[in-house]
Design an enzyme around this catalytic site. Structure first.
Site, PDB file in Angstrom:
ATOM      1  N   ASP A  95       0.938  -1.157  -0.101  1.00 26.91           N
ATOM      2  CA  ASP A  95       0.084  -0.123   0.114  1.00 26.91           C
ATOM      3  C   ASP A  95       1.009   1.110  -0.092  1.00 26.91           C
ATOM      4  OD1 ASP A  95      -2.141   1.599  -0.118  1.00 26.91           O
ATOM      5  OD2 ASP A  95      -3.141   0.757   1.551  1.00 26.91           O
TER       6      ASP A  95
HETATM    7  C1  NOJ Z   1      -3.833   4.082  -0.104  1.00 26.14           C
HETATM    8  C2  NOJ Z   1      -4.925   3.059  -0.035  1.00 26.14           C
HETATM    9  O1  NOJ Z   1      -4.999   2.470   1.218  1.00 26.14           O
HETATM   10  C3  NOJ Z   1      -5.249   2.174  -1.252  1.00 26.14           C
HETATM   11  O2  NOJ Z   1      -6.424   1.519  -1.059  1.00 26.14           O
HETATM   12  C4  NOJ Z   1      -4.885   2.741  -2.650  1.00 26.14           C
HETATM   13  O3  NOJ Z   1      -5.221   2.091  -3.575  1.00 26.14           O
HETATM   14  C5  NOJ Z   1      -3.737   3.565  -2.495  1.00 26.14           C
HETATM   15  N1  NOJ Z   1      -3.486   4.487  -1.551  1.00 26.14           N
HETATM   16  C6  NOJ Z   1      -3.396   4.163  -3.845  1.00 26.14           C
HETATM   17  O4  NOJ Z   1      -4.322   5.235  -4.027  1.00 26.14           O
END
Ligand code: NOJ
Length: 744
Positions: free
Chosen positions: A286
């Site tokens: 993430d």
């Molecule tokens: C953080 C989020 O938790 C995740 O779900 C997302 O895909 C990423 N950022 C990218 O935007």
């Protein structure tokens, strides 16, 4: 495309002598991957494991960062996120084609509930219990995104969520592992269409692996502490379903799970996902989560964080720059074997080949296709259909709904009646020119009623204000009307990432406004717009008709009008329990049996109950009304004895006894009465969505096979145990008929 393929072969051969690479069509993808891998330096391999964000600016989502562009040129970047549009993706892909090996970039984006056409938020779509509709919504999202140069969506989010304080509850399918699993599979199939390699298919990404939805206290990013049995039984099934459906990628998560950050968690990523489940795709971190292991106190610095993440099986680093800065040092120091890196790079290249990007890196860069998808009227029509199926009728006393289109005067009151972008919800893209495309609730209602119907409007109050200055005007408007439609809720950016709330009441003065309008004595319909279950007890207990409309997307207004005026008979069912107060959280229907079970609200003392609060949710899992009524016969079992190799059938007759044709979701629950570990009071094990004309009856059969009776025992083995079982079939998790059988 053939010409292009030849050209690339020659270019690669010249640029990378001695060159053994050959993309002859008869080679398998794995052979092609290996021939590229052989040519790569360690730095180029690490580059493939590196992902950067694009930069949004006034002209659009593209990186203007010269350093990032240089890194692409040097082969130090494998993927970018938040770069969309044919023009922008082409510009960066052209830079990638200037790198030594010309390995194409992957462009990823959060296509959570639509791209150009915004669909209902996933929690709303889950209310449809309609996997065909959900698959269609993902299909359209993928088609639009792929036409804009996107290869990869960071969806579906398949986290089970049982805490509505958590803002990301809006992104998933609710509290139940069975429903969550069928929806996860539908979404993956929708995104990936007829298979990767088609120009309308994007790679799916099952996230957040794992247990992110169980953040303690509902606070986003918080720790997760749970038994492995709960992990396996409740939180992992939707991930397994996504994997079985062919999800190309997985994303790990921000949380730690029982003390080990998910990003550095070998048990999750290697043991379960890559070994047990034999997952062949790749895992992306993430955003920044590799580096965040330093904040967790699990790694001292980026060097250690990289070591933990790569060892645990995290193949790509989203935006923390830990891999690009540390991985080569780790390999040189002998801390990470190059085989681990090769494995990660192979996984990534396999997908790039699978997407057809080596054959044509610009295959997603077709401006004509982009234009066609940009204003596709069919997509809007489909969106309206899915939105209608997502609206939950919570209450309809005295049949206030549906309203007559000939009603003389209708008052529209509340801060959401004329809202525009709020209809879209958190993960929606706001293009400079898209407001005109959104149908407001006001417009939807206006388009629906007869030309003689008079529409009056008063906002009444803001979403989250202390002022009652607008109440008098709103009451005045209500008094002039035959019926009042109110639209209230939480702002659309109050749910989503980092949007945890401790107070789930309707914000500001909105419930006071409802009381004031109700006091006029006019029939009132309340619509609640939200990204999570809210608490609105006074409204629930007093107002005759309530629709939960969530965030319904681009066609929200028309979909709402169809339901209000009876062109669509609501059929949605809640995929999550609605608490009475925050004090009941977490509340979910499939809780374990306790030693002192409370079976009613008068049964409080020395029982697993509260002395000051009901044990029941305000609205239970599976609940949702229709304009018509359905009656259920008793259940007939095909046999009272079942054997592992001989399933039984539970049959029930459902009759539409009301005055409208309508759809019903018939739900099957099973309870294992005695087990070697404590079993839930009931678990959803199947459902069927049926359409019945008024007066019509249908026999519904559910096959109960051995898979429906399995569970994880104390040794985490997935087994079944002979004994007595109960079968429940009904219209929601509480209102059910009951039968029993024995497994021998
Ligand atoms: C953080 C989020 O938790 C995740 O779900 C997302 O895909 C990423 N950022 C990218 O935007």
């Amino acid at each position: 495309m053939k010409k292009f393929f030849l050209f690339r072969c020659i270019v690669v051969t010249i640029a990378a002598l001695p060159c053994t690479i050959s993309f002859a069509q008869k080679k398998t993808i794995d052979q092609k991957v290996d021939s590229v891998l052989k040519l790569m330096t360690l730095d180029e391999k690490i580059g493939q494991m590196n992902q950067y964000n694009g930069d949004w600016d006034a002209t659009g989502p593209i990186t203007k960062d010269g350093d990032k562009q240089n890194q692409i040129r040097k082969g130090m970047l494998g993927s970018m996120l938040n770069v969309t549009g044919v023009e922008h993706t082409r510009e960066l892909q052209e830079i990638a084609m200037q790198s030594r090996l010309k390995i194409p970039l992957l462009f990823g984006q959060d296509i959570i509930h639509g791209y150009r056409t915004t669909f209902p938020i996933p929690l709303a779509e889950a209310c449809s219990w309609d996997t065909t509709a959900i698959k269609l919504s993902s299909r359209i999202a993928a088609t639009e995104a792929a036409a804009a140069g996107v290869h990869w969506t960071f969806a579906p989010m398949v986290d089970i969520a049982r805490d509505p304080r958590w803002g990301r509850v809006m992104e998933g399918a609710g509290e139940d592992p069975y429903l969550g699993s069928v929806i996860a599979a539908a979404r993956v199939r929708g995104f990936q269409g007829n298979g990767l390699g088609n120009v309308d298919a994007v790679m799916a990404c099952a996230k957040h692996f794992a247990a992110y939805g169980a953040a303690i206290g509902g606070r986003d990013y918080n720790s997760v502490d749970m038994s492995l049995r709960t992990l396996w039984e409740i939180y992992l099934p939707p991930f397994k379903a996504a994997e079985d459906a062919g999800a190309a990628t997985f994303m790990n998560s921000f949380n730690d799970l029982n003390g080990i950050p998910a990003t550095g968690n070998k048990y999750l990523q290697r043991t379960i996902l890559k070994d047990d489940w034999n997952f062949k795709g790749f895992v992306v971190s993430d955003w920044g989560s590799v580096g965040e292991m330093i904040n967790h106190g699990y790694a001292k610095d980026g060097y250690e964080a990289t070591m933990e993440a790569v060892t645990a099986g995290c193949d790509m680093d989203m935006e923390s720059r830990s891999y690009i800065n540390n991985l080569s040092k780790l390999v040189k120091a002998g801390k990470i074997k190059v085989e681990l890196i090769d494995d990660a790079v192979r996984r990534i290249l396999r997908k790039k080949f699978g997407m057809g990007l080596f054959d044509d890196p610009f295959k997603f860069c077709d401006t004509t296709r982009e234009q066609q998808q940009w204003n596709n009227a069919d997509n809007l029509k489909a969106e309206k259909t899915v939105a209608e199926k997502s609206i939950v009728l919570l209450k309809n006393e005295n049949h206030v709904l549906p309203l007559s289109k000939q009603t003389k005067t209708i008052a529209l009151i509340g801060p959401f009646i004329k809202a525009v972008r709020d209809n879209l919800g958190f993960w929606s893209y706001q293009y400079p020119d898209d407001s005109a495309r959104i149908t407001t609730q006001y417009q939807g209602i206006q388009n629906k009623v007869s030309k003689d119907t008079k529409i009056l409007y008063a906002k009444g109050c803001e979403i989250n204000d202390t002022s009652q200055a607008g109440f008098a005007e709103a009451s005045d408007v209500a008094k002039q009307a035959d019926v009042v439609i109110m639209s209230v809720g939480e702002a659309s950016d109050w749910s989503g990432e980092a949007k945890s709330r401790s107070n789930l009441q309707l914000p500001g003065m909105q419930e006071e406004l409802i009381k004031a309008i109700y006091a006029t004595g006019k029939p009132v319909v309340v619509m609640i717009n939200a990204g999570r279950p809210l608490i609105f007890n006074w409204t629930a207990d007093n107002v005759p008709s309530i629709l939960y409309t969530w965030w319904l997307g681009t066609e929200a207004g028309d979909a709402i009008a169809d339901v209000l005026f009876g062109d669509y008979n609501p059929s949605a069912k809640l995929p999550i329990s609605f608490p009475r107060t925050e004090g009941q959280i977490p509340i979910y229907y499939d809780h374990y049996k306790t030693g002192r079970p409370a079976t009613s609200d008068s049964d409080r003392f020395y029982r697993s109950a509260y002395i000051d609060l009901s044990i029941y949710p305000k609205y239970c899992f599976g609940y949702g009304l229709s304009y018509t009524n359905f009656s259920y016969s008793a259940i007939t079992m095909s046999d009272s004895i079942m054997h592992a190799n001989k399933p039984v059938t539970a049959e029930i007759t459902v009759t539409n006894t009301g005055n409208y044709d309508g759809e019903e979701t018939v739900q099957l629950y099973i309870q294992d009465l005695v087990g070697s570990v404590v079993r839930p009071v009931k678990e959803l094990k199947g459902f069927q969505k049926i359409f019945l004309k008024k007066g019509e009856s249908k026999e519904i059969n559910f096959t109960v096979d051995i898979d429906k009776l399995k569970f994880y025992n104390d040794d985490l083995k997935y087994i079944y145990e002979p004994g007595d079982f109960k079968v429940y079939i009904g219209t929601n998790s509480q209102d059910v008929k009951e039968a029993s059988f024995k497994l021998e």
